[in-house]
Write an enzyme that holds these catalytic residues in place. Sequence first.
Site, PDB file in Angstrom:
ATOM      1  N   GLU A  96       0.815  -1.200   0.000  1.00 42.08           N
ATOM      2  CA  GLU A  96       0.000   0.000   0.000  1.00 42.08           C
ATOM      3  C   GLU A  96       0.854   1.257   0.000  1.00 42.08           C
ATOM      4  OE1 GLU A  96      -4.137  -1.354   1.932  1.00 42.08           O
ATOM      5  OE2 GLU A  96      -2.621  -0.855   3.412  1.00 42.08           O
ATOM      6  N   CYS A 109       3.372   8.426   1.402  1.00 40.06           N
ATOM      7  CA  CYS A 109       3.907   7.436   2.334  1.00 40.06           C
ATOM      8  C   CYS A 109       4.136   6.144   1.551  1.00 40.06           C
ATOM      9  CB  CYS A 109       2.904   7.252   3.471  1.00 40.06           C
ATOM     10  SG  CYS A 109       3.431   6.080   4.718  1.00 40.06           S
ATOM     11  N   CYS A 116       6.019  -7.192   6.923  1.00 41.69           N
ATOM     12  CA  CYS A 116       7.100  -6.685   7.771  1.00 41.69           C
ATOM     13  C   CYS A 116       7.512  -7.776   8.741  1.00 41.69           C
ATOM     14  CB  CYS A 116       6.596  -5.461   8.551  1.00 41.69           C
ATOM     15  SG  CYS A 116       7.887  -4.545   9.408  1.00 41.69           S
ATOM     16  N   CYS A 120       5.938  -5.283  15.640  1.00 45.68           N
ATOM     17  CA  CYS A 120       5.624  -4.307  16.681  1.00 45.68           C
ATOM     18  C   CYS A 120       4.193  -4.571  17.139  1.00 45.68           C
ATOM     19  CB  CYS A 120       5.801  -2.882  16.152  1.00 45.68           C
ATOM     20  SG  CYS A 120       7.502  -2.582  15.619  1.00 45.68           S
ATOM     21  N   CYS A 123       1.120  -2.511  15.758  1.00 45.90           N
ATOM     22  CA  CYS A 123       1.071  -2.184  14.325  1.00 45.90           C
ATOM     23  C   CYS A 123       0.357  -3.275  13.533  1.00 45.90           C
ATOM     24  CB  CYS A 123       2.489  -1.998  13.787  1.00 45.90           C
ATOM     25  SG  CYS A 123       2.524  -1.619  12.023  1.00 45.90           S
ATOM     26  N   GLY A 171       6.702  -2.160   5.992  1.00 44.86           N
ATOM     27  CA  GLY A 171       8.067  -2.676   5.956  1.00 44.86           C
ATOM     28  C   GLY A 171       9.059  -1.841   6.738  1.00 44.86           C
ATOM     29  N   GLU A 172      10.244  -2.394   6.912  1.00 43.56           N
ATOM     30  CA  GLU A 172      11.330  -1.688   7.594  1.00 43.56           C
ATOM     31  C   GLU A 172      12.374  -1.328   6.528  1.00 43.56           C
ATOM     32  OE1 GLU A 172      12.359  -0.255  10.499  1.00 43.56           O
ATOM     33  OE2 GLU A 172      14.135   0.098   9.276  1.00 43.56           O
ATOM     34  N   SER A 203      11.968   6.407   7.917  1.00 38.69           N
ATOM     35  CA  SER A 203      11.613   6.045   9.285  1.00 38.69           C
ATOM     36  C   SER A 203      12.076   4.630   9.586  1.00 38.69           C
ATOM     37  CB  SER A 203      10.094   6.143   9.447  1.00 38.69           C
ATOM     38  OG  SER A 203       9.712   5.786  10.762  1.00 38.69           O
ATOM     39  N   SER A 225      11.122   5.370  15.221  1.00 40.69           N
ATOM     40  CA  SER A 225       9.918   4.909  15.905  1.00 40.69           C
ATOM     41  C   SER A 225      10.302   4.527  17.322  1.00 40.69           C
ATOM     42  CB  SER A 225       9.320   3.716  15.155  1.00 40.69           C
ATOM     43  OG  SER A 225       8.820   4.148  13.916  1.00 40.69           O
ATOM     44  N   LEU A 226      10.179   5.469  18.234  1.00 39.78           N
ATOM     45  CA  LEU A 226      10.692   5.269  19.590  1.00 39.78           C
ATOM     46  C   LEU A 226       9.671   4.527  20.475  1.00 39.78           C
ATOM     47  CD1 LEU A 226      13.279   6.026  21.175  1.00 39.78           C
ATOM     48  CD2 LEU A 226      11.994   7.951  22.103  1.00 39.78           C
ATOM     49  N   HIS A 227       8.578   5.191  20.758  1.00 41.43           N
ATOM     50  CA  HIS A 227       7.395   4.581  21.405  1.00 41.43           C
ATOM     51  C   HIS A 227       7.538   4.157  22.860  1.00 41.43           C
ATOM     52  CE1 HIS A 227       5.954   4.829  17.408  1.00 41.43           C
ATOM     53  NE2 HIS A 227       6.481   3.727  16.964  1.00 41.43           N
ATOM     54  N   ASN A 302      -3.818   4.478  16.309  1.00 40.11           N
ATOM     55  CA  ASN A 302      -4.894   4.158  15.372  1.00 40.11           C
ATOM     56  C   ASN A 302      -5.299   2.707  15.558  1.00 40.11           C
ATOM     57  OD1 ASN A 302      -5.111   6.671  13.869  1.00 40.11           O
ATOM     58  ND2 ASN A 302      -3.027   6.208  13.178  1.00 40.11           N
ATOM     59  N   CYS A 345      -1.404   5.724  10.124  1.00 35.51           N
ATOM     60  CA  CYS A 345      -0.189   5.048  10.571  1.00 35.51           C
ATOM     61  C   CYS A 345      -0.510   3.701  11.193  1.00 35.51           C
ATOM     62  CB  CYS A 345       0.514   5.859  11.646  1.00 35.51           C
ATOM     63  SG  CYS A 345       0.975   7.495  11.141  1.00 35.51           S
TER      64      CYS A 345
HETATM   65  N1  SAH Z   1       9.383   0.139  10.031  1.00 36.65           N
HETATM   66  C1  SAH Z   1       9.521   1.574   9.958  1.00 36.65           C
HETATM   67  C2  SAH Z   1       8.610   2.183   8.949  1.00 36.65           C
HETATM   68  C3  SAH Z   1       7.131   2.118   9.289  1.00 36.65           C
HETATM   69  S1  SAH Z   1       6.666   3.703   9.809  1.00 36.65           S
HETATM   70  C4  SAH Z   1       9.334   2.155  11.344  1.00 36.65           C
HETATM   71  O1  SAH Z   1       8.952   1.416  12.243  1.00 36.65           O
HETATM   72  O2  SAH Z   1       9.629   3.312  11.565  1.00 36.65           O
HETATM   73  C5  SAH Z   1       5.095   3.524  10.438  1.00 36.65           C
HETATM   74  C6  SAH Z   1       4.935   4.374  11.692  1.00 36.65           C
HETATM   75  O3  SAH Z   1       3.591   4.215  12.204  1.00 36.65           O
HETATM   76  C7  SAH Z   1       5.867   3.944  12.775  1.00 36.65           C
HETATM   77  O4  SAH Z   1       6.281   5.014  13.553  1.00 36.65           O
HETATM   78  C8  SAH Z   1       4.973   3.031  13.561  1.00 36.65           C
HETATM   79  O5  SAH Z   1       5.490   2.786  14.809  1.00 36.65           O
HETATM   80  C9  SAH Z   1       3.670   3.799  13.548  1.00 36.65           C
HETATM   81  N2  SAH Z   1       2.517   2.969  13.868  1.00 36.65           N
HETATM   82  C10 SAH Z   1       2.402   1.651  13.672  1.00 36.65           C
HETATM   83  N3  SAH Z   1       1.204   1.216  14.077  1.00 36.65           N
HETATM   84  C11 SAH Z   1       0.522   2.283  14.503  1.00 36.65           C
HETATM   85  C12 SAH Z   1      -0.801   2.471  15.016  1.00 36.65           C
HETATM   86  N4  SAH Z   1      -1.648   1.458  15.130  1.00 36.65           N
HETATM   87  N5  SAH Z   1      -1.171   3.719  15.357  1.00 36.65           N
HETATM   88  C13 SAH Z   1      -0.314   4.749  15.209  1.00 36.65           C
HETATM   89  N6  SAH Z   1       0.930   4.632  14.721  1.00 36.65           N
HETATM   90  C14 SAH Z   1       1.355   3.420  14.383  1.00 36.65           C
END
Ligand code: SAH
Length: 369
Positions: A96, A109, A116, A120, A123, A171-172, A203, A225-227, A302, A345
Amino acid sequence: MTDPTPKKNLIGLSRDELAAEMKTIGSEPFRARQLWHWIYHRGATDFAAMTTLAKSFRAQLAESYVVERPVESRALKSEDGTRKWLMRFADGNEAECVHIPEEDRGTLCVSSQVGCTLNCRFCHTGTQKLVRNLDASEIVGQIMLARDSLGEWPSPPDNRQLTNIVMMGMGEPLYNYDNVAKALKIVMDGEGLSVSRRKITLSTAGVVPLIARCGEELAVNLAISLHAVNDELRDVLVPINKKYPLAQLLEACRNYPAASNARRITFEYVMLKGVNDSPAEARELVRLIEGIPAKVNLIPFNAWPGAPYECSSNNAINAFSDIVNAAGYASPVRAPRGRDILAACGQLKSDSVKLRRSERDKLENAAVD
Ligand code: SAH
């Protein structure tokens, strides 16, 4: 009978490869340059339309080559203007790609893999097994298909609908570095798609060993993507943390060659209710990123079908943002876009048959022509 030698796609070849390819059919190097212009500046898909090339040369090209984008297998448009394309590649796999229009910019995007491997926890894409890496032609092809759809050929010098690119789709990207790097070099080429490195953000969830290389070779903006602000929680949310823990990740950010006050590193932080959204965690975040030219993007979680988390309350998000802001870091809350078409996202997932029937119907109904 089927054609024994399928025609070669010229999209995704570097300039040098295109010149070498032209040499094999006895053509001069400057022809490769003209061809590049037609493919990436004009967006031509048909050799017959390349009127600055000799007719015989055009015919010769058409015999052996194609200029082929992925196939648009579905296009959806959100009520907020966000568009999502499901793109099918030659082997039938799909990924997508999302366009997010804003007042002063339009961001695309782009996906780097089908599925992937990172898993995570929050995700949606992570619930889909990795099928494979995308190659350079498939990554560049997503941008070209979007430009076809937006009607942006030849590459406009200004007032573009597609100004920015974020490698934040499925994907990463740093697990597919070579293809991503090759694709981005094509995208940044000033005589073609011409998107500046300053308008491109890659990212990563934290593939530490490749971060420096990305900064040196591509010099694009970096998003992390810290989180989570401690290893214990990050190991759960972003399991690649077990391999490359926070201290290593932040060290790589401190040394990122392309970062400066003008080009800050973006830390993405998804807001999960009761999981990572306390004021104490906001203060710890500030402590961790001290000395890094940074901004913090807070992403309201989301939801997707079956997700194990909920989004933080607005109060919690604002309180978190205030603490980070007060410490001198911009801390915008990312407005969710395209939620109604699962384009926000973390909602991307190509295998839409796994959605519940009702959701699928809703998506189909939102389909644009
Ligand atoms: N693999 C890379 C590229 C994907 S970026 C990375 O992890 O950075 C997609 C972004 O959306 C990342 O920051 C991811 O952590 C965030 N994301 C994933 N699932 C999400 C969700 N359900 N709600 C909000 N953000 C989310």
